[in-house]
Design a protein around this motif. Structure first.
Motif, PDB file in Angstrom:
ATOM      1  N   LEU A  28       0.865  -1.293  -0.234  1.00  0.00           N
ATOM      2  CA  LEU A  28       0.079  -0.121  -0.029  1.00  0.00           C
ATOM      3  C   LEU A  28       0.895   1.060  -0.096  1.00  0.00           C
ATOM      4  O   LEU A  28       0.630   2.033  -0.618  1.00  0.00           O
ATOM      5  CB  LEU A  28      -1.044   0.008   1.209  1.00  0.00           C
ATOM      6  CG  LEU A  28      -2.086  -1.148   1.148  1.00  0.00           C
ATOM      7  CD1 LEU A  28      -2.693  -1.040   2.673  1.00  0.00           C
ATOM      8  CD2 LEU A  28      -3.240  -0.784   0.093  1.00  0.00           C
ATOM      9  N   ILE A  29       2.043   1.184   0.827  1.00  0.00           N
ATOM     10  CA  ILE A  29       2.871   2.409   0.734  1.00  0.00           C
ATOM     11  C   ILE A  29       3.407   2.647  -0.713  1.00  0.00           C
ATOM     12  O   ILE A  29       3.688   3.766  -1.294  1.00  0.00           O
ATOM     13  CB  ILE A  29       4.045   2.126   1.744  1.00  0.00           C
ATOM     14  CG1 ILE A  29       3.482   2.246   3.179  1.00  0.00           C
ATOM     15  CG2 ILE A  29       5.072   3.146   1.609  1.00  0.00           C
ATOM     16  CD1 ILE A  29       4.500   1.623   4.089  1.00  0.00           C
ATOM     17  N   ILE A  30       4.123   1.919  -1.209  1.00  0.00           N
ATOM     18  CA  ILE A  30       4.714   1.736  -2.549  1.00  0.00           C
ATOM     19  C   ILE A  30       3.646   2.246  -3.554  1.00  0.00           C
ATOM     20  O   ILE A  30       3.666   3.059  -4.268  1.00  0.00           O
ATOM     21  CB  ILE A  30       5.239   0.494  -3.126  1.00  0.00           C
ATOM     22  CG1 ILE A  30       6.452  -0.003  -2.092  1.00  0.00           C
ATOM     23  CG2 ILE A  30       5.559   0.581  -4.383  1.00  0.00           C
ATOM     24  CD1 ILE A  30       7.438   1.160  -1.842  1.00  0.00           C
ATOM     25  N   GLY A  31       2.523   1.497  -3.483  1.00  0.00           N
ATOM     26  CA  GLY A  31       1.422   1.785  -4.460  1.00  0.00           C
ATOM     27  C   GLY A  31       0.755   3.227  -4.423  1.00  0.00           C
ATOM     28  O   GLY A  31       0.739   4.072  -5.344  1.00  0.00           O
ATOM     29  N   GLY A  32       0.735   3.718  -3.097  1.00  0.00           N
ATOM     30  CA  GLY A  32       0.122   5.099  -2.750  1.00  0.00           C
ATOM     31  C   GLY A  32       1.013   5.988  -3.314  1.00  0.00           C
ATOM     32  O   GLY A  32       0.649   7.271  -3.956  1.00  0.00           O
ATOM     33  N   ASN A  33       2.449   5.877  -2.920  1.00  0.00           N
ATOM     34  CA  ASN A  33       3.279   7.057  -3.299  1.00  0.00           C
ATOM     35  C   ASN A  33       3.572   7.055  -4.690  1.00  0.00           C
ATOM     36  O   ASN A  33       3.817   8.040  -5.183  1.00  0.00           O
ATOM     37  CB  ASN A  33       4.672   6.778  -2.360  1.00  0.00           C
ATOM     38  CG  ASN A  33       4.389   7.212  -0.774  1.00  0.00           C
ATOM     39  OD1 ASN A  33       4.340   8.484  -0.789  1.00  0.00           O
ATOM     40  ND2 ASN A  33       4.226   6.255   0.065  1.00  0.00           N
ATOM     41  N   CYS A  41      11.915   5.300  -1.163  1.00  0.00           N
ATOM     42  CA  CYS A  41      13.081   4.961  -0.714  1.00  0.00           C
ATOM     43  C   CYS A  41      13.420   4.447   0.840  1.00  0.00           C
ATOM     44  O   CYS A  41      14.014   3.386   0.926  1.00  0.00           O
ATOM     45  CB  CYS A  41      14.267   5.786  -1.154  1.00  0.00           C
ATOM     46  SG  CYS A  41      14.164   6.236  -2.915  1.00  0.00           S
ATOM     47  N   TYR A  42      12.869   5.435   1.520  1.00  0.00           N
ATOM     48  CA  TYR A  42      13.029   5.015   2.961  1.00  0.00           C
ATOM     49  C   TYR A  42      12.395   3.876   3.369  1.00  0.00           C
ATOM     50  O   TYR A  42      13.277   3.282   4.393  1.00  0.00           O
ATOM     51  CB  TYR A  42      12.327   6.204   3.635  1.00  0.00           C
ATOM     52  CG  TYR A  42      11.911   6.247   5.341  1.00  0.00           C
ATOM     53  CD1 TYR A  42      13.163   6.924   6.020  1.00  0.00           C
ATOM     54  CD2 TYR A  42      10.876   6.182   5.744  1.00  0.00           C
ATOM     55  CE1 TYR A  42      12.808   6.874   7.347  1.00  0.00           C
ATOM     56  CE2 TYR A  42      10.645   6.373   7.172  1.00  0.00           C
ATOM     57  CZ  TYR A  42      11.693   6.612   7.764  1.00  0.00           C
ATOM     58  OH  TYR A  42      11.718   6.748   9.355  1.00  0.00           O
ATOM     59  N   THR A  43      11.069   3.463   2.982  1.00  0.00           N
ATOM     60  CA  THR A  43      10.605   2.434   3.590  1.00  0.00           C
ATOM     61  C   THR A  43      11.460   0.891   2.884  1.00  0.00           C
ATOM     62  O   THR A  43      11.635  -0.091   3.489  1.00  0.00           O
ATOM     63  CB  THR A  43       9.297   2.219   3.126  1.00  0.00           C
ATOM     64  OG1 THR A  43       9.038   2.392   1.914  1.00  0.00           O
ATOM     65  CG2 THR A  43       8.394   3.048   4.073  1.00  0.00           C
ATOM     66  N   THR A  44      11.794   1.142   1.647  1.00  0.00           N
ATOM     67  CA  THR A  44      12.618  -0.078   1.050  1.00  0.00           C
ATOM     68  C   THR A  44      13.924  -0.237   1.660  1.00  0.00           C
ATOM     69  O   THR A  44      14.592  -1.365   1.492  1.00  0.00           O
ATOM     70  CB  THR A  44      12.793   0.469  -0.407  1.00  0.00           C
ATOM     71  OG1 THR A  44      11.453   0.807  -1.117  1.00  0.00           O
ATOM     72  CG2 THR A  44      13.398  -0.554  -1.409  1.00  0.00           C
ATOM     73  N   VAL A  45      14.500   0.816   2.401  1.00  0.00           N
ATOM     74  CA  VAL A  45      15.682   0.580   2.904  1.00  0.00           C
ATOM     75  C   VAL A  45      15.763  -0.589   4.069  1.00  0.00           C
ATOM     76  O   VAL A  45      16.373  -1.589   4.194  1.00  0.00           O
ATOM     77  CB  VAL A  45      16.460   1.677   3.736  1.00  0.00           C
ATOM     78  CG1 VAL A  45      17.566   1.378   4.726  1.00  0.00           C
ATOM     79  CG2 VAL A  45      16.746   2.794   2.386  1.00  0.00           C
ATOM     80  N   VAL A  46      14.453  -0.590   4.848  1.00  0.00           N
ATOM     81  CA  VAL A  46      14.516  -1.513   5.844  1.00  0.00           C
ATOM     82  C   VAL A  46      13.160  -2.529   5.725  1.00  0.00           C
ATOM     83  O   VAL A  46      13.362  -3.809   6.460  1.00  0.00           O
ATOM     84  CB  VAL A  46      14.043  -0.631   7.229  1.00  0.00           C
ATOM     85  CG1 VAL A  46      15.172  -0.069   7.354  1.00  0.00           C
ATOM     86  CG2 VAL A  46      12.870   0.204   7.303  1.00  0.00           C
TER      87      VAL A  46
END
Length: 314
Positions: A37-42, A72-77
């Protein structure tokens, strides 16, 4: 011991993950859903701003940059968290931990500086509307976004280099889901007041300074809006800032709680929850906040989804 030898010989073990298989499965599904949802929304916000000509303004330029940083921020972790949920050995090398911290803290700091830039943009738009096109040029917007990223990553690199130059104890257990400043600092053997103060100074530069700029901008905005005689005009001015203020309070509330506090007040379980809020919760809510309270964004995203549906049917 050299950095190369330390990175080979030492690993951290994450202790915060559940051991029950059913709980692991639920955690994996829950985190995967939120991450999607984060990736899709952003991504929708970035695509809408790129494709809609009417959204090619400084305000939406900063919003698109913020969404890109959130991805990028969420994809790091988050992919690392998902991999650890499925693995029996939840370890990370010293070097990998340092790299993860550099990008996680750097992009988080960039978030904070971008929110300060967005507050300045609103200040110019409301307090100097006639000069707004002359001040907020595309060149200035690009420079402000690049400066936010460079400053954020520079502060992060300095902080992480300092932390990982300190001696670590033999305890390898990290009471967290990923490498972050408070849990890693708990494993440092050098119990010097200077070390803790140095970390506090870096956190203050990345969090408190942008927040001060935001407060200053909104002080001028409130003063200018109160001079507007019509209630409709005041409501319209405040409504343009409400989404940004909501995100600021959510972002800075969590960050201040985690980083701007005395070390003895560290509580692993409580901090694990707060870290998941600003790692998953804030990036998930940001697109919703900016979309639901913005008719132009809702319209642009609606048109994109409609075009996609029509193209699939054809």
């Amino acid at each position: 011991m050299t950095w190369g030898n330390r990175s080979v010989l030492m690993e951290f073990v994450f202790l915060a993950y559940p051991s029950d298989p059913e709980l692991c499965a639920l955690s994996f599904l829950g985190v995967s859903l939120v991450y999607t949802l984060i990736i899709g929304g952003n991504v929708l916000i970035v695509v809408a701003i790129q494709t809609e000509i009417r959204l090619h303004t400084p305000m939406y330029c900063f919003l698109g940059s913020l969404s890109g940083v959130e991805i990028c921020y969420t994809t790091v972790v988050v992919p690392h968290i998902l991999a650890n949920i499925l693995q029996s050995e939840k370890t990370i090398s010293l070097l990998s931990c340092a790299i993860q911290m550099v990008f996680f803290i750097g992009l988080g700091s960039t978030d904070c500086f971008l929110l300060a830039v967005m507050a300045y943009d609103r200040y110019v738009a409301i307090c100097h509307p006639l000069r707004y096109p002359l001040i907020m040029t595309i060149t200035l917007c690009v420079r402000l976004v690049v400066a936010s990223m460079v400053i954020g990553l520079f502060l992060s690199l300095q902080l992480v280099a300092f932390i990982f130059s300190l001696p670590f104890c033999h305890t390898r257990g990290l009471e967290h889901f990923f490498c972050d400043v408070p849990p890693v600092m708990r494993l440092v053997c050098a119990n010097s007041h200077i070390h803790k103060q140095s970390v506090m100074v870096a956190a203050t530069l990345a969090i408190a300074v942008p927040f001060f700029l935001i407060v200053t901008s909104y002080s001028f905005i409130v003063a200018a809006v109160l001079k507007i005689h019509s209630a409709a005009g005041r409501h319209r001015a405040f409504s343009t800032c409400s989404s940004h203020l909501t995100v600021v309070l959510l972002q800075y509330g969590c960050c201040a709680f985690m980083y701007l506090r005395p070390t003895p007040s560290y509580h692993p379980k409580q901090d694990q929850f707060i870290s998941m809020v600003y790692t998953l919760g804030t990036p998930l809510l940001n697109p919703l906040i900016y979309t639901l309270r913005n008719s132009e964004m809702k319209g642009a995203i609606g048109r994109i989804l409609t075009r996609n549906c029509l193209s699939q049917k054809n």
